[in-house]
Scaffold this motif. Structure first.
Motif, mmCIF file in Angstrom:
data_model
loop_
_atom_site.group_PDB
_atom_site.id
_atom_site.type_symbol
_atom_site.label_atom_id
_atom_site.label_comp_id
_atom_site.label_asym_id
_atom_site.label_seq_id
_atom_site.Cartn_x
_atom_site.Cartn_y
_atom_site.Cartn_z
ATOM 1 N N ASP A 127 0.866 -1.174 0.000
ATOM 2 C CA ASP A 127 0.000 0.000 0.000
ATOM 3 C C ASP A 127 0.912 1.237 0.000
ATOM 4 O O ASP A 127 1.350 1.696 1.043
ATOM 5 C CB ASP A 127 -0.870 -0.065 1.269
ATOM 6 C CG ASP A 127 -1.751 1.142 1.403
ATOM 7 O OD1 ASP A 127 -1.933 1.857 0.400
ATOM 8 O OD2 ASP A 127 -2.256 1.383 2.516
ATOM 9 N N ALA A 128 1.211 1.721 -1.195
ATOM 10 C CA ALA A 128 2.202 2.798 -1.297
ATOM 11 C C ALA A 128 1.547 4.119 -1.690
ATOM 12 O O ALA A 128 0.616 4.145 -2.480
ATOM 13 C CB ALA A 128 3.245 2.425 -2.338
ATOM 14 N N THR A 129 2.052 5.184 -1.113
ATOM 15 C CA THR A 129 1.570 6.524 -1.472
ATOM 16 C C THR A 129 2.382 7.003 -2.677
ATOM 17 O O THR A 129 3.599 6.899 -2.691
ATOM 18 C CB THR A 129 1.791 7.478 -0.282
ATOM 19 O OG1 THR A 129 1.208 6.891 0.872
ATOM 20 C CG2 THR A 129 1.166 8.837 -0.557
ATOM 21 N N ARG A 130 1.668 7.510 -3.661
ATOM 22 C CA ARG A 130 2.348 8.000 -4.867
ATOM 23 C C ARG A 130 2.428 9.529 -4.835
ATOM 24 O O ARG A 130 1.404 10.191 -4.628
ATOM 25 C CB ARG A 130 1.579 7.589 -6.111
ATOM 26 C CG ARG A 130 1.326 6.104 -6.201
ATOM 27 C CD ARG A 130 2.351 5.457 -7.099
ATOM 28 N NE ARG A 130 1.961 4.086 -7.351
ATOM 29 C CZ ARG A 130 2.356 3.056 -6.612
ATOM 30 N NH1 ARG A 130 3.168 3.242 -5.591
ATOM 31 N NH2 ARG A 130 1.951 1.822 -6.896
ATOM 32 N N ILE A 131 3.630 10.053 -5.078
ATOM 33 C CA ILE A 131 3.778 11.518 -5.113
ATOM 34 C C ILE A 131 4.409 11.959 -6.428
ATOM 35 O O ILE A 131 3.832 12.720 -7.190
ATOM 36 C CB ILE A 131 4.637 12.017 -3.941
ATOM 37 C CG1 ILE A 131 3.953 11.652 -2.620
ATOM 38 C CG2 ILE A 131 4.811 13.539 -4.013
ATOM 39 C CD1 ILE A 131 4.810 11.857 -1.418
ATOM 40 N N PHE B 59 8.926 5.578 -7.824
ATOM 41 C CA PHE B 59 8.431 4.789 -6.692
ATOM 42 C C PHE B 59 9.441 4.716 -5.536
ATOM 43 O O PHE B 59 9.050 4.730 -4.378
ATOM 44 C CB PHE B 59 8.053 3.373 -7.151
ATOM 45 C CG PHE B 59 6.760 3.297 -7.925
ATOM 46 C CD1 PHE B 59 6.115 4.454 -8.343
ATOM 47 C CD2 PHE B 59 6.182 2.076 -8.223
ATOM 48 C CE1 PHE B 59 4.922 4.398 -9.055
ATOM 49 C CE2 PHE B 59 4.980 1.996 -8.935
ATOM 50 C CZ PHE B 59 4.356 3.162 -9.349
ATOM 51 N N THR C 171 7.937 9.624 1.703
ATOM 52 C CA THR C 171 6.816 9.384 2.629
ATOM 53 C C THR C 171 7.240 8.538 3.829
ATOM 54 O O THR C 171 6.408 8.208 4.664
ATOM 55 C CB THR C 171 5.672 8.640 1.906
ATOM 56 O OG1 THR C 171 6.214 7.450 1.334
ATOM 57 C CG2 THR C 171 5.061 9.490 0.809
#
Lengths: 332, 560
Positions: free
Chosen positions: A167-171, A175, A182
């Protein structure tokens, strides 16, 4: 800038015309074996593909100026081509940066050492290794890497950019960087593990080329008078290496790095396909197969722009490395 | 020294700046992770050969999209798992008036869409009215393919439509009116395009907002991010950057709840890469393994699940550009020249069958006593002589850059056919073209002479096969140029509108007999089964002949 604008305009005309001269197109890709002559004609009309080609081109140009390059029909149907490009470009950039860094980190020191110990085991191993790097097809190298490191040893994943259950946050779309920013360390580590094999595969050719150029260039410089003079002046080995050998040997290496960086996209097409890497190289391969005009246009034009920019950076870096060029620029 | 100090201080400043930038960036960037934990039930990661086109099943016609939407949506009538037989789904039962024009469906009670709104007769009517009222880009064959194929026209009346109206009699009873009888109804409603979608979500996210723009289509927010059905899984996310589609179990599902907690489809376009991902344990299964890998996958302990064949590969014959092909004896000679049994044994996947006619025996109207064409090159030569074409030259077209479930290896199939035809004294001019690079375009407008093509059945109906091929005389075989082309189209329309089942069956049987003896507009070659493969940890996945697998019953023994 003028050069860049000219490249873009000429290329857009060529790409636009060339794609439409090829047999098939988005209609056959969209309908496949389920289309009839009637539905094909109707769809061709609906998509404006019956208009004269110059009308289609100027309509494209008019929209492109506002940033609208059309909509994908095959790679990601319904998605604006520019949005698709911007989403995938970080993936290719991440892979390319990793590959070129890997190549530089290993090729320059090894090339330097091989030249300094000419004929030694390191030199021989480096020359053989670089021959393999140049001659081995990327898809075969990828197969070997995956077979041994992923399937047999289970150390690294076979493809993709991240495990689906992370469950990764994308900014940023990078990656590994996203994971670091984060502080989702598991995501960063997982992305790094996914990056390693494709980066090694993609780095194989630049590594080999840069190694050989570095080695040859250092060998040339070693025999120069100013190196002998520096030695006779009693300068330390480190100063001789950094200021007199490497700095002078770097000009051809930088040119090569520039060319190799520009050429990475062609390698990325294969690498990204084999490793299911969702970048613009893969988009290009799928786009060709499915005749996705909008995606092909935007990717090819952007790739050409990137190539021109990289070479501009290379030109500028000459001045940083070689003071003679700097002073020549000042004089002119 | 001064120079060195300046250089050192520059370096220190650079490092400081980089560190400050990194700190400020990390300070801005916040993790958006959900802090709640997931439920037990396991995750299945399934490798898909392509990305879905969108998530609104009405606007889709491709298997990659339906593989995903099928888990989230349900149709009024369903297909019994592992078969092509009809069974109740959102409708518990149905009946029609004797003329077959008015159908009353009783609906399941207490069913809710994923957004919490009720599924009822009103929702059914809103769905059908939405489909019927498509205009502009939404009414083109690229988006409304299945509506056009099954219902014909739209509300604008430009073309006749099968659909007449929908009435909600009460919350659990809905009446659908048709303009005429068709034997394909209500079976056609089992197709994914006719899935029931939440009217509220369709409105809220402007589902009908599709437009043609710059040689492609722009889909609505609904189709890209908010698909809302009644099925056992609901949409969580589509991570295009990573090529993964994630669905979560619908805990409010009205039927047997999904056993998996999460279902993830991972797009891996390259077939070898899919196999390697399975071998490395990155995925739990994938669709369409190459038939050449079936045995090695089985040997390695994977479970290769071979579907029952529900397709047809044929050698198409276009009579337009080669006058010799208009002669029935020449077409019969071609049929005798091909060793279909050897083709099936040597080139096609395991469990493939020689095709006697244009659809599998499990479909209504199959005739056992059609004229057969056993392999006989001498007979082929004799027929060619009788027709005055002993020096026959034909173009044989085959596609590149494609594999289809009915045609796993076009090049090998082409090679076998070329060899057979040449053995019968026929000169073959090979023509290969990329699938989307001219092949299907030219074949569809009858530019080819002999060509490889096929069809996978959408549902159990003879018309879905032979009606699609010959129901319109303007077709790839150019049957409009034959004296019998229109007669064949008319007889198909007549069979489809015959209400009495026995009579209809007899009519289709007769059409099949004539197709194989009097017309022979193409040569049926084989029915070949596509497969999927899963690891030994995966249980409960039932292969469907229609490739309509549902994952609700699947478990992964190793869990999460």
């Amino acid at each position: 800038m003028l050069q860049l604008a000219l490249v873009v305009v000429v290329l857009s005309v060529l790409i636009f015309g060339w794609l439409r001269m090829l047999p098939g197109g988005p209609v056959s890709a969209l309908l496949g074996d389920r289309g009839t002559a009637e539905s094909r004609a109707e769809l061709t009309e609906a998509l404006g593909l019956n208009d004269p080609i110059f009308v289609q081109y100027f309509a494209f140009l008019g929209r492109a100026i506002t940033g609208d390059f059309g909509t994908s029909t095959g790679v990601s149907p319904g998605k604006p081509a520019m949005e698709l490009f911007l989403e995938r470009f970080p993936a290719t950039l991440e892979l390319s940066i990793a590959a070129i860094l890997l190549a530089l980190i290993f090729a320059i020191p090894l090339g330097y050492l091989a030249a300094r110990r000419r004929g030694g085991w390191l030199d021989n191993a480096g020359v053989v290794g670089s021959m393999i790097g140049i001659s081995i097809p990327i898809f075969f190298l990828a197969f070997l890497l995956k077979y041994f490191l992923s399937i047999k040893l289970g150390w690294l994943p076979t493809g993709g950019r991240q495990s689906p259950d992370i469950d990764a946050t994308r900014i940023t779309g990078f990656f590994v960087l996203d994971g670091v920013l984060t502080r989702e360390w598991d995501a960063a580590w997982d992305a790094l593990r996914h990056l390693l094999l494709p980066a090694v595969a993609l780095a194989s050719i630049p590594f080999a080329v840069i190694f050989r150029i570095t080695r040859a260039s250092v060998l040339d410089v070693l025999d120069e008078d100013y190196v002998r003079t520096a030695r006779s002046k009693g300068l330390t080995r480190r100063i001789i290496r950094d200021r007199h050998i490497l700095r002078n040997a770097m000009l051809p290496v930088v040119t090569t790095v520039g060319l190799q960086t520009g050429a990475l996209l062609s390698g990325a097409v294969l690498t990204e396909t084999v490793f299911s890497w969702q970048g613009i190289g893969q988009a290009l391969a799928i786009g060709f197969e499915r005749k996705d005009f909008a995606v092909l246009q935007v990717v090819i034009i952007a790739a050409a722009m990137a190539y021109v920019l990289v070479n501009l950076i290379v030109d500028l870096s000459y001045a940083v490395i070689d003071p003679r060029i700097r002073s020549a620029q000042k004089v002119s | 020294m001064l120079q060195m100090r300046v250089a050192r201080s520059r370096r220190t400043a650079l490092i400081g700046l980089t560190a400050a930038l990194a700190v400020s960036l990390t300070a801005c960037a916040e993790s958006e992770r959900d802090s709640g934990g997931g439920q037990e039930g396991g995750t299945l990661v399934f490798g898909a050969p392509g990305a879905p086109s969108n998530f609104d099943p009405f606007y889709a016609s491709d298997g990659e999209t339906f593989r995903v939407t099928r888990q989230m949506f349900e149709t009024l009538v369903g297909i019994k798992p592992g078969t092509a037989e009809l069974e109740p789904e959102l409708a518990t039962d149905w009946e029609s008036t004797p003329d077959g024009k008015v159908w009353t469906f009783n609906l399941k009670e207490d069913v809710k869409f994923h957004d919490g709104t009720p599924f009822n007769a009103d929702a059914v009517c809103k769905n059908f009215e939405r489909m019927f009222n498509q205009t502009g880009a939404g009414a083109t064959a690229a988006l409304s393919y299945y509506w056009i194929e099954n219902f014909g026209g739209f509300a604008d009346g430009a073309k006749p439509s099968l659909f007449k109206g929908c009435t909600a009699e009460n919350p659990t009873t809905v009446k659908l009116e048709l303009t005429r009888f068709t034997a394909r109804f209500p079976t056609m409603l089992s197709q994914d395009s006719f899935s029931m979608q939440s009217p509220k979500a369709l409105d809220e996210y402007k589902a009908n907002d599709v437009k043609a723009e710059g040689s492609g289509f722009v889909f609505s927010e609904y189709a890209r991010q908010h698909p809302t059905g009644t099925g056992p899984f609901k949409f969580t996310s589509y991570d295009e950057g990573n090529g993964t589609i994630e669905l979560a179990r619908n805990d409010e599902y009205s039927g047997d709840k999904a056993k998996l907690n999460k279902l993830i489809f991972r797009v891996i376009e390259d077939e070898t890469a899919r196999k390697q991902a399975l071998e490395a344990g990155d995925i739990d299964g994938y669709d369409f393994p190459s038939p050449a890998d079936w045995a090695s996958l089985e040997d390695a302990g994977y479970n290769v699940q071979i579907r029952d064949p529900f397709n047809i590969l044929y050698l198409g014959i276009t009579q337009k550009n080669n006058e010799a092909l208009r002669d029935l004896k020449v077409r019969q000679a071609l049929a005798h020249a091909i060793d279909r049994q050897t083709l099936v044994d040597s080139v096609m996947p395991e469990n493939s069958e020689v095709a006697k006619e244009f659809y599998p025996s499990s479909v209504e109207g199959y005739a056992d006593d059609v004229q057969e064409y056993p392999y006989d090159p001498d007979k082929a030569k004799q027929l060619l002589r009788e027709a005055g074409h002993e020096n026959l030259t034909v173009e044989l077209w085959w596609p590149t850059q494609v594999t289809r479930p009915y045609m796993p290896n076009p090049q090998s199939i082409f090679g076998a056919l070329q060899e057979d035809l040449e053995a019968a004294g026929i000169t073959v001019k090979p023509i290969s073209k990329p699938w989307a690079g001219g092949y299907v375009d030219q074949v569809e407008v009858a530019d080819a002479q002999l060509f490889l093509l096929g069809w996978t059945g959408d549902y159990n109906s003879p018309y879905n096969f032979i009606g699609t091929f010959f129901g319109n005389a303007e077709n790839q075989f150019w049957t409009s140029g034959s004296p019998w082309g229109q007669e064949l189209a008319d007889s198909l329309a007549d069979a489809d509108t015959t209400v009495e089942e026995g009579e209809r069956d007899a009519k289709y049987q007769e059409i099949n007999r004539k197709l194989m003896s009097d017309y022979l507009p193409a040569i049926p070659l084989s029915h070949s089964p596509p497969a999927m493969v899963v690891s030994s940890d995966v249980q409960g996945l039932v292969p469907s002949p229609l490739t309509k697998e549902e994952f609700a019953s699947v478990t992964v023994s190793s869990g999460e």
